[in-house]
Design a protein around this motif. Sequence first.
Motif, PDB file in Angstrom:
ATOM      1  N   ALA A  16       0.830  -1.202   0.000  1.00  0.00           N
ATOM      2  CA  ALA A  16       0.000   0.000   0.000  1.00  0.00           C
ATOM      3  C   ALA A  16       0.868   1.257   0.000  1.00  0.00           C
ATOM      4  O   ALA A  16       0.568   2.225  -0.706  1.00  0.00           O
ATOM      5  N   GLU A  17       1.955   1.237   0.766  1.00  0.00           N
ATOM      6  CA  GLU A  17       2.864   2.388   0.773  1.00  0.00           C
ATOM      7  C   GLU A  17       3.467   2.615  -0.608  1.00  0.00           C
ATOM      8  O   GLU A  17       3.623   3.757  -1.046  1.00  0.00           O
ATOM      9  N   MET A  18       3.776   1.545  -1.316  1.00  0.00           N
ATOM     10  CA  MET A  18       4.326   1.660  -2.658  1.00  0.00           C
ATOM     11  C   MET A  18       3.290   2.254  -3.620  1.00  0.00           C
ATOM     12  O   MET A  18       3.608   3.113  -4.430  1.00  0.00           O
ATOM     13  N   GLU A  19       2.050   1.812  -3.506  1.00  0.00           N
ATOM     14  CA  GLU A  19       0.976   2.360  -4.347  1.00  0.00           C
ATOM     15  C   GLU A  19       0.776   3.848  -4.069  1.00  0.00           C
ATOM     16  O   GLU A  19       0.551   4.630  -4.994  1.00  0.00           O
ATOM     17  N   VAL A  20       0.841   4.243  -2.796  1.00  0.00           N
ATOM     18  CA  VAL A  20       0.718   5.663  -2.447  1.00  0.00           C
ATOM     19  C   VAL A  20       1.872   6.445  -3.057  1.00  0.00           C
ATOM     20  O   VAL A  20       1.677   7.546  -3.583  1.00  0.00           O
ATOM     21  N   ALA A  21       3.065   5.885  -3.035  1.00  0.00           N
ATOM     22  CA  ALA A  21       4.216   6.561  -3.647  1.00  0.00           C
ATOM     23  C   ALA A  21       4.005   6.744  -5.151  1.00  0.00           C
ATOM     24  O   ALA A  21       4.306   7.812  -5.702  1.00  0.00           O
ATOM     25  N   TYR A  22       3.459   5.737  -5.830  1.00  0.00           N
ATOM     26  CA  TYR A  22       3.152   5.871  -7.257  1.00  0.00           C
ATOM     27  C   TYR A  22       2.118   6.967  -7.488  1.00  0.00           C
ATOM     28  O   TYR A  22       2.211   7.748  -8.429  1.00  0.00           O
ATOM     29  N   PHE A  23       1.101   7.011  -6.619  1.00  0.00           N
ATOM     30  CA  PHE A  23       0.051   8.012  -6.730  1.00  0.00           C
ATOM     31  C   PHE A  23       0.643   9.410  -6.532  1.00  0.00           C
ATOM     32  O   PHE A  23       0.354  10.338  -7.300  1.00  0.00           O
ATOM     33  N   MET A  24       1.478   9.573  -5.502  1.00  0.00           N
ATOM     34  CA  MET A  24       2.116  10.874  -5.252  1.00  0.00           C
ATOM     35  C   MET A  24       2.958  11.293  -6.451  1.00  0.00           C
ATOM     36  O   MET A  24       2.914  12.455  -6.877  1.00  0.00           O
ATOM     37  N   ASN A  25       3.703  10.361  -6.990  1.00  0.00           N
ATOM     38  CA  ASN A  25       4.554  10.657  -8.143  1.00  0.00           C
ATOM     39  C   ASN A  25       3.711  11.114  -9.333  1.00  0.00           C
ATOM     40  O   ASN A  25       4.061  12.084 -10.015  1.00  0.00           O
TER      41      ASN A  25
END
Length: 62
Positions: free
Chosen positions: A45-54
């Motif tokens: 989930a943290e990785m998905e949030v990082a993709y979203f932020m990017n």
Amino acid sequence: MWGIMIQQYFDYSIRHPEEQSKPGNIFERFYSFMVDLLGMDEQDAEMEVAYFMNAMYDLMDE
């Protein structure tokens, strides 16, 4: 442009307007959606949030 998980969250937010009144910013609510509702692993989930932020920051740079 958006990933599948982000699109699912947007669709969920449209169908459940109370999602917008939850505490935290959109990234925190997206994380909560994936962990609490979808049962995703916290690291994933943290990785998905990082993709979203990017993706959001890329939009702001245009």
